[in-house]
Design an enzyme around this catalytic site. Sequence first.
Site, PDB file in Angstrom:
ATOM      1  N   GLU A 118      -2.943   1.209  -6.955  1.00 59.08           N
ATOM      2  CA  GLU A 118      -1.655  -0.206  -7.415  1.00 59.08           C
ATOM      3  C   GLU A 118      -1.614   0.341  -8.712  1.00 59.08           C
ATOM      4  O   GLU A 118      -2.997   0.415  -9.562  1.00 59.08           O
ATOM      5  CB  GLU A 118      -2.075  -1.105  -6.847  1.00 59.08           C
ATOM      6  CG  GLU A 118      -0.642  -2.077  -6.984  1.00 59.08           C
ATOM      7  CD  GLU A 118       0.286  -1.686  -5.622  1.00 59.08           C
ATOM      8  OE1 GLU A 118       0.747  -1.131  -6.592  1.00 59.08           O
ATOM      9  OE2 GLU A 118      -0.189  -1.995  -4.900  1.00 59.08           O
ATOM     10  N   CYS A 158       0.444  -1.435   0.397  1.00 57.59           N
ATOM     11  CA  CYS A 158      -0.132  -0.325  -0.164  1.00 57.59           C
ATOM     12  C   CYS A 158       0.455   1.214  -0.062  1.00 57.59           C
ATOM     13  O   CYS A 158       1.340   1.388   1.084  1.00 57.59           O
ATOM     14  CB  CYS A 158      -0.813   0.245   1.097  1.00 57.59           C
ATOM     15  SG  CYS A 158      -2.176   1.325   1.292  1.00 57.59           S
TER      16      CYS A 158
END
Length: 271
Positions: A114, A2
């Site tokens: 992402e 993350c």
Amino acid sequence: MCGRYAASRGPEDLAGVFGVQQWDPEETLEPDYNVAPTKEVHVVLDRPLKDADDRRPVRQLRKLRWGLVPSWSKSPEGAARMINARAETVHEKPSYRRAFAARRCVVPADGYYEWVTGTQERDLEVEGRRKRPRKQPYFVTPADGSVFAMAGLYEFWRDRTLPDDHPRAWWATCSVITTDAEQTPLAVAPAEGPSSLADIHPRMPLMLTPDRWDAWLDPARTDPDDLRALLTPPPPGLMRAYAVSTAVSNVRNNGPELLEELAAPEEGTLF
């Protein structure tokens, strides 16, 4: 992993979702659609109120800096590298094990970004052509629109170079726990692109479902084996992912337009 996420919900909304009993209006953060390491973020935690006679834990919404600084660190220089802690080893790593035992939090988000490298760019790398891969960003979020509650840890670090009454004498920092990305099909997958989270990246933030919030936040729970049982990934099929503009790749860009779904990956970044 993350490394970037979006957090647009305000304190009132988060208080209602998590049952927050205490938050300081002066710690209110503006909606952030491009949260990056070292930024200040909202977290939910259970902790006695400062200077209160009653030492029972109170659920609070606090403002912390993303990038954990262990209490024993000599300086905060490594904070930007400690934004994630691996679920598999968080109980034993010196930088995280104390916080794992006693200082756990939930990091609320709309979802996380992402990046995946397009097939054409991967082929160029295989051929040995030194062209920087152009990566397509995806936004991953609960399919039902609920809050994405990421498991986190927090710590306090004392800057010994400053006097006790200095406003920066104490640093309050946090880290997000990650786990293996789901290989099962997404609840909602893009027409062109990845069909699972593992197709995008091998890691993902560990999302806690509401039935685990109280146990995770309870500071009275300190047994590592008991706590590790809470790190089981949530049931599969809860998430959706869709392509968003490469504008999110620049941390200076920030606004709700970053969450707008693209009909297809941007040209040159095909999955």
